[in-house]
Design a protein around this motif. Structure first.
Motif, short mmCIF file in Angstrom:
data_model
loop_
_atom_site.label_atom_id
_atom_site.label_comp_id
_atom_site.label_asym_id
_atom_site.label_seq_id
_atom_site.Cartn_x
_atom_site.Cartn_y
_atom_site.Cartn_z
N THR A 184 0.83 -1.21 0.00
CA THR A 184 0.00 0.00 0.00
C THR A 184 0.86 1.25 0.00
O THR A 184 0.60 2.20 -0.74
N ALA A 185 1.92 1.25 0.82
CA ALA A 185 2.83 2.41 0.87
C ALA A 185 3.54 2.60 -0.47
O ALA A 185 3.71 3.72 -0.95
N GLY A 186 3.93 1.49 -1.09
CA GLY A 186 4.60 1.58 -2.38
C GLY A 186 3.69 2.10 -3.47
O GLY A 186 4.09 2.92 -4.30
N ALA B 180 2.02 5.53 -13.74
CA ALA B 180 1.82 4.72 -12.54
C ALA B 180 2.20 3.26 -12.80
O ALA B 180 2.73 2.58 -11.91
N GLU B 181 1.90 2.78 -14.00
CA GLU B 181 2.28 1.41 -14.34
C GLU B 181 3.80 1.25 -14.24
O GLU B 181 4.30 0.24 -13.74
N GLN B 182 4.53 2.26 -14.72
CA GLN B 182 5.99 2.18 -14.73
C GLN B 182 6.58 2.43 -13.33
O GLN B 182 7.49 1.71 -12.90
N THR B 183 6.07 3.46 -12.64
CA THR B 183 6.60 3.76 -11.31
C THR B 183 6.27 2.63 -10.33
O THR B 183 7.06 2.34 -9.42
N ASN B 184 5.11 1.98 -10.53
CA ASN B 184 4.74 0.88 -9.65
C ASN B 184 5.72 -0.29 -9.81
O ASN B 184 6.12 -0.93 -8.84
N LYS B 185 6.12 -0.55 -11.07
CA LYS B 185 7.12 -1.61 -11.32
C LYS B 185 8.46 -1.26 -10.68
O LYS B 185 9.13 -2.10 -10.09
N PHE B 186 8.83 0.03 -10.78
CA PHE B 186 10.09 0.49 -10.22
C PHE B 186 10.08 0.35 -8.70
O PHE B 186 11.04 -0.17 -8.09
N GLU C 58 11.17 -2.59 -3.46
CA GLU C 58 10.60 -3.30 -2.31
C GLU C 58 11.12 -4.74 -2.22
O GLU C 58 11.36 -5.26 -1.14
N GLN C 59 11.29 -5.36 -3.37
CA GLN C 59 11.78 -6.74 -3.38
C GLN C 59 13.18 -6.85 -2.82
O GLN C 59 13.58 -7.89 -2.31
N ILE D 155 14.43 -4.63 -0.41
CA ILE D 155 14.56 -4.17 0.98
C ILE D 155 13.54 -4.74 1.94
O ILE D 155 13.72 -4.64 3.16
N LEU D 156 12.44 -5.34 1.42
CA LEU D 156 11.40 -5.88 2.29
C LEU D 156 11.44 -7.40 2.32
O LEU D 156 11.77 -8.03 1.30
N PRO D 157 11.05 -7.99 3.43
CA PRO D 157 11.00 -9.46 3.48
C PRO D 157 9.91 -10.01 2.59
O PRO D 157 8.89 -9.36 2.33
N ALA D 158 10.11 -11.23 2.10
CA ALA D 158 9.15 -11.85 1.17
C ALA D 158 7.78 -12.00 1.77
O ALA D 158 6.77 -11.89 1.08
N SER D 159 7.70 -12.22 3.08
CA SER D 159 6.40 -12.38 3.74
C SER D 159 5.58 -11.11 3.66
O SER D 159 4.36 -11.15 3.52
N THR D 160 6.22 -9.94 3.74
CA THR D 160 5.52 -8.65 3.64
C THR D 160 4.98 -8.45 2.25
O THR D 160 3.84 -8.03 2.05
#
Length: 310
Positions: free
Chosen positions: A4-6, A287-293, A298-299, A301-306
């Motif tokens: 959601t934050a991303g 948004a499609e592009q920035t969301n991918k970025f 996130e992949q 810096i964040l754990p896979a469970s999150t």
């Protein structure tokens, strides 16, 4: 899909890029909505006659600074509005689809419209003070004034003046109109975008990529403008009023139609369309592009469970 934050972050970045390109038409739209306010036909000025005529008039008299009045407020508002709209839409839709349909992957028009409207209303409420100041900055003209004139040095000066004179209530003047206007637009923007996207893939064989995003965004932008313009006109007038010219949404609507005729609520439609089409295209495509970025970041810096819960 990002967290959601991303999604909030990517939506806000995309909207800021879009508003940079479309802000001049927004300035013209607001001035056209305000010119001839509560004046009978035959007594209304026509300083601004369309999107390109309006841009030309403002640039000739006020320069680029005039056509980009309020751009700082526009950035803050777009981050809040589209961050909420793009950040909360999918989690809300996912949750309701799971609760009501027992399948989060199922698409339902009613759920989609409700989530689109709800996420937009949240964003409109959050950004309302900045939209109020933006409207007043854009409507101000030392050469061809229309509507009530508010001479603020900048966004912070505007917020300070309003707060000192009217308090927090003054900063949220017209928020009900903003929520209605954004609810109308948001209820159809994302559902129409995703609906058009699915149909273009199914019936025309289009594949994921920029052409599909462009076509889907164009369809969505046109539909949004048709739904959103009347409450947008009411919102502009309520934001720009001085004192209590209008006591509420329906009072403004009634006075406008009685004095100027029904078509008055469609003043500025063409510059609105000229703004919202490229704005919607740029926002949703970016948004499609920035969301991918953001997702890639996130992949890392964040754990896979999150990410699995996002």
């Amino acid at each position: 899909m990002s967290t959601t934050a991303g999604a909030f972050l990517s939506g806000g970045i995309a909207a800021c890029g879009a508003v940079t390109a479309t802000h001049p038409f927004e300035t013209v739209k607001i001035r056209m909505q305000l010119q001839g306010e509560l004046q009978t036909k035959g007594h209304q000025p026509h300083h601004y006659r369309g999107p390109f005529h309006g841009v030309g008039v403002i640039v000739r008299n006020e320069g680029l600074r005039g056509i980009y009045r309020g751009i700082g407020c526009a950035y803050v508002y777009q981050v809040l509005l589209n961050g909420c709209r793009l950040g909360f839409y999918e989690p809300m839709r996912h949750g309701l689809a799971t609760l009501l349909l027992r399948d989060s992957t199922k698409q339902n028009l009613g759920i989609n419209m409700f989530c689109g409207a709800s996420s937009g209303i949240i964003g409109a409420a959050a950004g309302s003070p900045f939209f109020l100041i933006k409207t007043r900055l854009q409507s101000y003209s030392p050469f061809l004034p229309v509507g009530t004139q508010h001479n603020y040095r900048n966004a912070f000066d505007g917020i300070s003046q309003v707060y000192k004179a009217e308090g927090l209530r003054g900063l949220y003047r017209g928020v009900d109109a903003a929520m209605i206007r954004t609810g109308f637009g948001s209820s159809v923007q994302l559902p129409t975008y995703f609906f058009a996207k699915r149909r273009l893939v199914r019936h025309l064989g289009m594949e994921e990529g920029a052409p599909l995003h462009l076509a889907s965004s164009t369809i969505s932008g046109f539909v949004v403008c048709c739904f959103m313009h009347p409450p947008d006109t009411i919102m502009s007038r309520m934001y720009n009023q001085n004192g209590n010219l209008y006591t509420g949404v329906f009072d403004c609507l009634g006075k406008t139609i009685r004095t100027e005729g029904f078509l008055a609520i469609y003043k500025g439609f063409l510059p609105h369309l000229a703004r919202i089409l490229p704005h919607t295209i740029l926002t949703l495509s970016l948004a499609e592009q920035t969301n991918k970025f953001v997702r890639r970041i996130e992949q890392r810096i964040l754990p896979a469970s999150t990410l699995g819960k996002a």
